[in-house]
Design a protein around this motif. Structure first.
Motif, PDB file in Angstrom:
ATOM      1  N   MET A 141       1.004  -1.362  -0.265  1.00  0.00           N
ATOM      2  CA  MET A 141       0.364   0.232  -0.306  1.00  0.00           C
ATOM      3  C   MET A 141       1.122   1.153   0.099  1.00  0.00           C
ATOM      4  N   THR A 142       0.808   2.268  -0.307  1.00  0.00           N
ATOM      5  CA  THR A 142       0.880   3.383  -0.445  1.00  0.00           C
ATOM      6  C   THR A 142       0.465   4.872  -0.294  1.00  0.00           C
ATOM      7  N   ALA A 143       1.262   5.638   0.418  1.00  0.00           N
ATOM      8  CA  ALA A 143       0.123   6.280   1.995  1.00  0.00           C
ATOM      9  C   ALA A 143      -0.262   7.627   0.913  1.00  0.00           C
ATOM     10  N   ALA A 144      -1.029   7.882   1.269  1.00  0.00           N
ATOM     11  CA  ALA A 144      -2.468   9.166   0.667  1.00  0.00           C
ATOM     12  C   ALA A 144      -1.250  10.745   1.547  1.00  0.00           C
ATOM     13  N   THR A 145      -1.463  11.335  -0.171  1.00  0.00           N
ATOM     14  CA  THR A 145      -0.253  12.091  -0.449  1.00  0.00           C
ATOM     15  C   THR A 145      -1.532  13.657  -0.239  1.00  0.00           C
ATOM     16  N   PRO A 146      -1.612  14.767  -0.029  1.00  0.00           N
ATOM     17  CA  PRO A 146      -2.130  16.023  -0.152  1.00  0.00           C
ATOM     18  C   PRO A 146      -3.014  16.807  -1.151  1.00  0.00           C
ATOM     19  N   ASN A 147      -1.839  15.878  -3.282  1.00  0.00           N
ATOM     20  CA  ASN A 147      -2.386  16.381  -3.814  1.00  0.00           C
ATOM     21  C   ASN A 147      -3.649  15.008  -4.093  1.00  0.00           C
ATOM     22  N   THR A 148      -3.639  13.929  -3.796  1.00  0.00           N
ATOM     23  CA  THR A 148      -4.728  12.967  -4.046  1.00  0.00           C
ATOM     24  C   THR A 148      -5.490  13.398  -3.069  1.00  0.00           C
ATOM     25  N   PRO A 149      -6.287  14.405  -2.785  1.00  0.00           N
ATOM     26  CA  PRO A 149      -7.567  13.869  -1.777  1.00  0.00           C
ATOM     27  C   PRO A 149      -8.659  13.004  -2.137  1.00  0.00           C
ATOM     28  N   LEU A 150      -9.295  11.874  -1.174  1.00  0.00           N
ATOM     29  CA  LEU A 150     -10.372  11.560  -1.047  1.00  0.00           C
ATOM     30  C   LEU A 150     -11.828  11.785  -0.348  1.00  0.00           C
ATOM     31  N   THR A 151     -12.285  11.570  -0.871  1.00  0.00           N
ATOM     32  CA  THR A 151     -13.608  11.760  -0.454  1.00  0.00           C
ATOM     33  C   THR A 151     -14.998  10.828  -0.373  1.00  0.00           C
ATOM     34  N   TYR A 152     -15.960  11.332   0.456  1.00  0.00           N
ATOM     35  CA  TYR A 152     -16.625  10.582   0.613  1.00  0.00           C
ATOM     36  C   TYR A 152     -17.606  10.082  -0.134  1.00  0.00           C
ATOM     37  N   ASP A 153     -17.434  10.502  -1.493  1.00  0.00           N
ATOM     38  CA  ASP A 153     -18.205   9.878  -3.165  1.00  0.00           C
ATOM     39  C   ASP A 153     -17.227   9.140  -3.232  1.00  0.00           C
ATOM     40  N   GLN A 154     -16.076   9.023  -3.403  1.00  0.00           N
ATOM     41  CA  GLN A 154     -15.255   7.994  -3.388  1.00  0.00           C
ATOM     42  C   GLN A 154     -14.757   6.837  -3.072  1.00  0.00           C
TER      43      GLN A 154
ATOM     44  N   LEU B 110     -10.126  12.070  14.268  1.00  0.00           N
ATOM     45  CA  LEU B 110     -10.713  12.644  12.706  1.00  0.00           C
ATOM     46  C   LEU B 110     -10.216  14.166  11.411  1.00  0.00           C
ATOM     47  N   ALA B 111      -8.998  14.106  13.195  1.00  0.00           N
ATOM     48  CA  ALA B 111      -8.066  15.444  12.322  1.00  0.00           C
ATOM     49  C   ALA B 111      -6.988  14.147  11.881  1.00  0.00           C
ATOM     50  N   PHE B 112      -6.352  13.255  12.176  1.00  0.00           N
ATOM     51  CA  PHE B 112      -6.038  12.358  10.873  1.00  0.00           C
ATOM     52  C   PHE B 112      -6.402  12.393  10.030  1.00  0.00           C
ATOM     53  N   MET B 113      -8.084  11.440   9.749  1.00  0.00           N
ATOM     54  CA  MET B 113      -8.677  11.525   9.247  1.00  0.00           C
ATOM     55  C   MET B 113      -8.466  12.757   7.562  1.00  0.00           C
ATOM     56  N   GLN B 114      -8.492  13.637   8.467  1.00  0.00           N
ATOM     57  CA  GLN B 114      -9.071  15.179   6.969  1.00  0.00           C
ATOM     58  C   GLN B 114      -8.041  15.295   6.572  1.00  0.00           C
ATOM     59  N   LYS B 115      -6.904  15.012   7.580  1.00  0.00           N
ATOM     60  CA  LYS B 115      -4.721  15.254   6.676  1.00  0.00           C
ATOM     61  C   LYS B 115      -4.729  14.286   5.834  1.00  0.00           C
ATOM     62  N   GLU B 116      -4.755  13.011   5.943  1.00  0.00           N
ATOM     63  CA  GLU B 116      -4.895  12.531   5.419  1.00  0.00           C
ATOM     64  C   GLU B 116      -5.744  11.765   3.618  1.00  0.00           C
ATOM     65  N   CYS B 117      -7.293  12.051   4.046  1.00  0.00           N
ATOM     66  CA  CYS B 117      -7.687  12.605   3.041  1.00  0.00           C
ATOM     67  C   CYS B 117      -8.092  14.131   2.772  1.00  0.00           C
ATOM     68  N   ALA B 118      -6.764  14.756   2.850  1.00  0.00           N
ATOM     69  CA  ALA B 118      -6.838  15.772   2.293  1.00  0.00           C
ATOM     70  C   ALA B 118      -8.331  16.426   2.068  1.00  0.00           C
ATOM     71  N   LEU B 119      -8.926  16.688   2.635  1.00  0.00           N
ATOM     72  CA  LEU B 119     -10.036  17.140   3.100  1.00  0.00           C
ATOM     73  C   LEU B 119     -10.327  18.675   3.017  1.00  0.00           C
ATOM     74  N   ASP B 120     -10.633  19.484   2.651  1.00  0.00           N
ATOM     75  CA  ASP B 120     -10.317  20.488   2.678  1.00  0.00           C
ATOM     76  C   ASP B 120     -12.072  21.118   4.045  1.00  0.00           C
ATOM     77  N   ASP B 121     -11.642  22.090   4.592  1.00  0.00           N
ATOM     78  CA  ASP B 121     -13.070  22.583   5.884  1.00  0.00           C
ATOM     79  C   ASP B 121     -14.377  22.099   5.045  1.00  0.00           C
ATOM     80  N   HIS B 122     -15.058  22.252   3.778  1.00  0.00           N
ATOM     81  CA  HIS B 122     -15.764  22.290   3.560  1.00  0.00           C
ATOM     82  C   HIS B 122     -16.489  21.110   3.487  1.00  0.00           C
TER      83      HIS B 122
END
Length: 372
Positions: free
Chosen positions: A1-14, A295-307
């Motif tokens: 597995m590879t780590a998520a990076t800030p330029n590969t956001p992961l959203t709920y839709d995905q 949740l802070a970890f998830m937001q960072k690793e999924c590259a989610l903006d606050d919205h």
């Protein structure tokens, strides 16, 4: 597995959950259901029309109101199963609390005292029930959660559904019935209005919403569920923190004569759930509670903006109480006395139907929550 990076956001839709597809069916079901309410008259009862579209359904039975709800846990069992494989531990005691919390925390939004919980445990085959450690943990956790909420466990159903539920898996759900007595405890937003204070009750973590996103993220982490989130906890352990049971707070409030004007269980749709009531009001948040570490970890690793993050996850606020401003600080004290942190987070104002999270510069409009 590879780590998520800030330029590969992961959203709920995905992650496979798209509310734009789910919500229209819910609205259609609500409209069809509304056409059946008249049947109550043949029994001498009537529905509380304002409870249609709320988190629990309310029936007027004369001297009191009767409230009911059924809720499914969702996919959190998959995390528990994976962590059991990785660690050798059973997490089904906390999973049981999660399931009851899904029902109880919805029921209390309308002012109800929970009375009876029923269980629905549907497994992919009879073998699932043969794991004594897991089964005993589920039973013990279920009973303990009932004791916290002061409810009776009335019974339940344990079907083996091979071909419907995957082999080795279980689908957990709970129903809950309660009473609203005296009737003045009814809380369906009739009194909700400008000037009300918004009090947030703390969450313990992800609770039981957003797990599809959480599981998708685990696939992208180098150590999966065993990844340290930065506080000495593994990702899997943090995800499995049981959902807070909030009924002790609402019961303690009622004992002091404090009746909320409205409540919102901050589950699916995140802080957009603050928009649940149909009134045209603005909910202005001026104090944002601290994020739980997972949740802070998830937001960072999924590259989610606050919205995206606050519109999907509870982000540290698991329940919202809309109360008279003179009661706000007392409600905070009552919650803390029950071991649950709380904050006066904002206020209700006249204006367009929206949530404005001032410290984050985030706004959700009425079009972002269509539940009715």
């Amino acid at each position: 597995m590879t780590a998520a990076t800030p330029n590969t956001p992961l959203t709920y839709d995905q992650a496979g959950v798209n509310y734009d597809l789910i919500d229209p069916l819910k609205v259609a079901a609500q409209r069809a259901a509304a056409q059946t309410g008249a049947h109550l008259a043949s029994h001498g009862f009537s529905e509380v029309l304002a409870s249609r579209g709320e988190s629990a359904y309310v029936v007027d039975v004369g001297p009191m109101y009767l409230a009911s709800i059924v809720e499914c846990l969702g996919t959190k069992t998959l995390v528990a199963d994976e962590m059991a494989t990785l660690t050798g531990k059973s997490y089904y005691d906390s999973i049981a609390q999660d399931t009851i919390a899904m029902a109880v925390n919805d029921l209390i939004t309308v002012g109800a005292t929970p009375l009876v919980v029923q269980a629905y445990w549907a497994a992919g085959g009879s073998d699932w029930f043969g794991d004594k450690v897991r089964a005993n943990a589920l039973v013990a956790g279920w009973k303990k959660a009932c004791e916290v909420c002061n409810v009776a466990w009335g019974g339940g159903e344990t079907p083996a559904l091979a071909g419907i539920v995957a082999d080795g898996r279980v689908d957990l759900a709970a129903s809950c019935t309660g009473i609203i007595s005296p009737k003045t405890r009814l809380s369906v937003g009739d009194e909700l209005g400008a000037g009300d204070a918004i009090v947030f009750l703390a969450s313990s973590g992800i609770h039981a919403n957003g797990l599809s996103l959480a599981r998708k993220l685990a696939e992208r982490l180098p150590q999966g569920y065993l990844t340290d989130i930065g506080n000495g906890q593994t990702y899997g352990e943090a995800l499995l923190a049981p959902t807070v049971l909030y009924s002790p707070v609402t019961e303690a409030m009622a004992a002091e004569g404090i009746i909320p004007n409205y409540c919102a269980n901050v589950t699916g749709h995140g802080w957009r759930k603050l928009l649940r009531h149909p009134k045209q009001l603005t909910y202005r948040i001026t104090t944002v509670p601290p994020k739980t570490p997972v949740l802070a970890f998830m937001q960072k690793e999924c590259a989610l903006d606050d919205h995206e993050a606050y519109g999907t996850l509870n982000m540290g606020a698991g329940f919202a109480l809309y109360v008279k401003p003179e009661h706000a600080e007392r409600v905070v004290a009552i919650a803390k006395a029950q071991g649950i942190d709380a904050w006066v987070a904002g206020r209700v104002e006249d204006g367009p139907k929206q949530v404005v999270i001032e410290p984050l510069g985030v706004t959700y409009g009425a079009e972002e929550l269509q539940l009715r």
